[in-house]
Design a protein around this motif. Sequence first.
Motif, PDB file in Angstrom:
ATOM      1  N   MET A  79    -124.456  62.669  17.706  1.00  0.00           N
ATOM      2  CA  MET A  79    -123.128  62.102  17.936  1.00  0.00           C
ATOM      3  C   MET A  79    -122.021  63.067  17.508  1.00  0.00           C
ATOM      4  N   LEU A  80    -122.397  64.178  16.877  1.00  0.00           N
ATOM      5  CA  LEU A  80    -121.394  65.139  16.411  1.00  0.00           C
ATOM      6  C   LEU A  80    -120.612  65.791  17.560  1.00  0.00           C
ATOM      7  N   PRO A  81    -121.254  66.199  18.689  1.00  0.00           N
ATOM      8  CA  PRO A  81    -120.465  66.789  19.780  1.00  0.00           C
ATOM      9  C   PRO A  81    -119.354  65.877  20.298  1.00  0.00           C
ATOM     10  N   GLY A  82    -119.673  64.582  20.439  1.00  0.00           N
ATOM     11  CA  GLY A  82    -118.649  63.634  20.898  1.00  0.00           C
ATOM     12  C   GLY A  82    -117.507  63.512  19.907  1.00  0.00           C
ATOM     13  N   LEU A  83    -117.850  63.520  18.607  1.00  0.00           N
ATOM     14  CA  LEU A  83    -116.818  63.438  17.575  1.00  0.00           C
ATOM     15  C   LEU A  83    -115.914  64.669  17.605  1.00  0.00           C
ATOM     16  N   LEU A  84    -116.518  65.849  17.766  1.00  0.00           N
ATOM     17  CA  LEU A  84    -115.729  67.085  17.824  1.00  0.00           C
ATOM     18  C   LEU A  84    -114.814  67.099  19.051  1.00  0.00           C
ATOM     19  N   LEU A  85    -115.338  66.624  20.198  1.00  0.00           N
ATOM     20  CA  LEU A  85    -114.501  66.544  21.397  1.00  0.00           C
ATOM     21  C   LEU A  85    -113.311  65.601  21.185  1.00  0.00           C
ATOM     22  N   SER A  86    -113.545  64.520  20.443  1.00  0.00           N
ATOM     23  CA  SER A  86    -112.481  63.544  20.199  1.00  0.00           C
ATOM     24  C   SER A  86    -111.441  64.066  19.220  1.00  0.00           C
ATOM     25  N   LEU A  87    -111.791  65.073  18.444  1.00  0.00           N
ATOM     26  CA  LEU A  87    -110.828  65.658  17.501  1.00  0.00           C
ATOM     27  C   LEU A  87    -109.874  66.636  18.185  1.00  0.00           C
ATOM     28  N   ILE A  88    -110.264  67.170  19.340  1.00  0.00           N
ATOM     29  CA  ILE A  88    -109.450  68.186  20.017  1.00  0.00           C
ATOM     30  C   ILE A  88    -108.039  67.683  20.336  1.00  0.00           C
ATOM     31  N   PRO A  89    -107.863  66.468  20.917  1.00  0.00           N
ATOM     32  CA  PRO A  89    -106.501  66.014  21.199  1.00  0.00           C
ATOM     33  C   PRO A  89    -105.621  65.945  19.954  1.00  0.00           C
ATOM     34  N   LEU A  90    -106.182  65.498  18.818  1.00  0.00           N
ATOM     35  CA  LEU A  90    -105.399  65.388  17.589  1.00  0.00           C
ATOM     36  C   LEU A  90    -104.999  66.769  17.073  1.00  0.00           C
ATOM     37  N   VAL A  91    -105.922  67.723  17.153  1.00  0.00           N
ATOM     38  CA  VAL A  91    -105.616  69.089  16.727  1.00  0.00           C
ATOM     39  C   VAL A  91    -104.520  69.690  17.607  1.00  0.00           C
ATOM     40  N   LEU A  92    -104.602  69.466  18.915  1.00  0.00           N
ATOM     41  CA  LEU A  92    -103.584  69.985  19.834  1.00  0.00           C
ATOM     42  C   LEU A  92    -102.220  69.353  19.568  1.00  0.00           C
ATOM     43  N   CYS A  93    -102.212  68.067  19.218  1.00  0.00           N
ATOM     44  CA  CYS A  93    -100.947  67.399  18.898  1.00  0.00           C
ATOM     45  C   CYS A  93    -100.278  68.050  17.688  1.00  0.00           C
ATOM     46  N   VAL A  94    -101.092  68.366  16.677  1.00  0.00           N
ATOM     47  CA  VAL A  94    -100.545  68.973  15.460  1.00  0.00           C
ATOM     48  C   VAL A  94    -100.008  70.374  15.754  1.00  0.00           C
ATOM     49  N   THR A  95    -100.756  71.158  16.504  1.00  0.00           N
ATOM     50  CA  THR A  95    -100.342  72.536  16.788  1.00  0.00           C
ATOM     51  C   THR A  95     -99.145  72.589  17.725  1.00  0.00           C
ATOM     52  N   ARG A  96     -99.051  71.621  18.645  1.00  0.00           N
ATOM     53  CA  ARG A  96     -97.947  71.621  19.610  1.00  0.00           C
ATOM     54  C   ARG A  96     -96.752  70.789  19.147  1.00  0.00           C
ATOM     55  N   ARG A  97     -96.938  70.049  18.039  1.00  0.00           N
ATOM     56  CA  ARG A  97     -95.875  69.189  17.514  1.00  0.00           C
ATOM     57  C   ARG A  97     -95.389  68.208  18.579  1.00  0.00           C
ATOM     58  N   GLU A  98     -96.351  67.461  19.098  1.00  0.00           N
ATOM     59  CA  GLU A  98     -96.052  66.514  20.170  1.00  0.00           C
ATOM     60  C   GLU A  98     -95.270  65.307  19.647  1.00  0.00           C
ATOM     61  N   ASP A  99     -94.734  64.516  20.579  1.00  0.00           N
ATOM     62  CA  ASP A  99     -94.070  63.265  20.246  1.00  0.00           C
ATOM     63  C   ASP A  99     -95.068  62.295  19.616  1.00  0.00           C
ATOM     64  N   TRP A 100     -94.557  61.382  18.756  1.00  0.00           N
ATOM     65  CA  TRP A 100     -95.455  60.473  18.037  1.00  0.00           C
ATOM     66  C   TRP A 100     -96.289  59.613  18.987  1.00  0.00           C
ATOM     67  N   SER A 101     -95.751  59.312  20.160  1.00  0.00           N
ATOM     68  CA  SER A 101     -96.510  58.499  21.120  1.00  0.00           C
ATOM     69  C   SER A 101     -97.759  59.234  21.601  1.00  0.00           C
ATOM     70  N   ILE A 102     -97.687  60.574  21.700  1.00  0.00           N
ATOM     71  CA  ILE A 102     -98.859  61.350  22.096  1.00  0.00           C
ATOM     72  C   ILE A 102     -99.910  61.313  20.982  1.00  0.00           C
ATOM     73  N   TYR A 103     -99.446  61.262  19.728  1.00  0.00           N
ATOM     74  CA  TYR A 103    -100.384  61.139  18.606  1.00  0.00           C
ATOM     75  C   TYR A 103    -101.199  59.852  18.724  1.00  0.00           C
ATOM     76  N   LEU A 104    -100.543  58.768  19.153  1.00  0.00           N
ATOM     77  CA  LEU A 104    -101.264  57.504  19.322  1.00  0.00           C
ATOM     78  C   LEU A 104    -102.349  57.638  20.384  1.00  0.00           C
ATOM     79  N   ALA A 105    -102.008  58.295  21.499  1.00  0.00           N
ATOM     80  CA  ALA A 105    -102.992  58.508  22.557  1.00  0.00           C
ATOM     81  C   ALA A 105    -104.132  59.393  22.063  1.00  0.00           C
TER      82      ALA A 105
END
Length: 393
Positions: A79-105
């Motif tokens: 189940m680790l690969p799926g967990l790592l894939l799910s972390l990518i959007p959150l990491v991209l949000c932090v690096t790109r400083r996205e709007d808070w609504s994107i953080y929710l997604a």
Amino acid sequence: ALMIPVLLTERIFTLQFFLLFAWSILLMIAYYREYSRFGGKLRELRRAKGWESQGKPIVAIDTQVSKSRSRMAVSPWWMLPGLLLSLIPLVLCVTRREDWSIYLAAACPLLLQAVLWLCRRFFQKSRATAFSTDPEVNRACHYLAIHSWTAYCAVMSMVTGVLTLALYFLTVQASSDFWFLLLMIAMLLTVCLGILIVFQKVRKGQNRILEQAGAEILEKGDDACHYKWGFYYNPADPRIMVPKQVGVGWTFNAGQPLGKVLGFGTLGLVAALVIGLLGMFLYMEVTPFSLEIENGRVAISAPLYGTEFELSEVENVSMSEEIPSGARTNGAAAGDLLLGHFRLNGVGDALLYVHTDRMPCVVIELPDRTIYFTGESPEENQEIFEELTEAIQ
């Protein structure tokens, strides 16, 4: 025929949403009426044929299987690969400083992974009921069930990880809602079909093992007498969730306090969510938008997404018959209503206060965003455009 009123109310989203919810409730009521009716016939048949167990039902537990259940499950590392894939959007949000609504997604994939981990634990730790007097037969039946269901959780972890990552990129890149909806349907169908396939595989496999073994099959207890109004109710059964008597899946044991809280709490939460969404959409559709200019500031009033800005910030004002394609990042797109934060192709971040049946709209270009606005009529839009144009000169 039942869908005709829904199709006729295509432009009134709140009414359409209410009708779909009402049809869903009616279908559930019809389903449980039939379920209870045939459940009653089944109990009558059991009594007539003498199939009911006499005295208090006894559930046998194989203690040897209970001790080895953890070794029957697929390794959690799958189940680790799926967990790592799910972390990518959150990491991209932090690096790109996205709007808070994107953080929710971006957080939704992690929530889905958490649900799959809880499901895996449920399948691995559920009670080791004895199917037969032969411990090896019990071990084979439980190995098939635990291995199949934990493998399903691992596969779904990776599949949903990929699909939710794709959904994230569609959101931030302002892709068409069609592809977003298509991926959502694909994910839902994958989960549901997977459950159906694994359930049938486990049921048929266990029946085949019991038939081939030739060992004495233990009576599982008369569970039929514990179903009331379509719900399982047995205070003597310590299980919180039990397999459904008919069909595929599980149901809560309303005879246990936690099962009652989870079962009726889930129903209450869904009802509250639907009623809340219905009220919110109705509020958005019936509340008019307004734009006022006072003391060098522009104030836009609208449900949930009102905003203000200085007249000096306005770079350009124009009229447009069309809204560029894109995707909402924090807002509503229902019927002819477009409200909230969007990311539009060729425009970027935008705030929309638009009823598409009242075009053309006023387009206000600011340094950090573009605003699209419609009033109560095309004539009012023209008046707002002229007032803004005069104010910024």
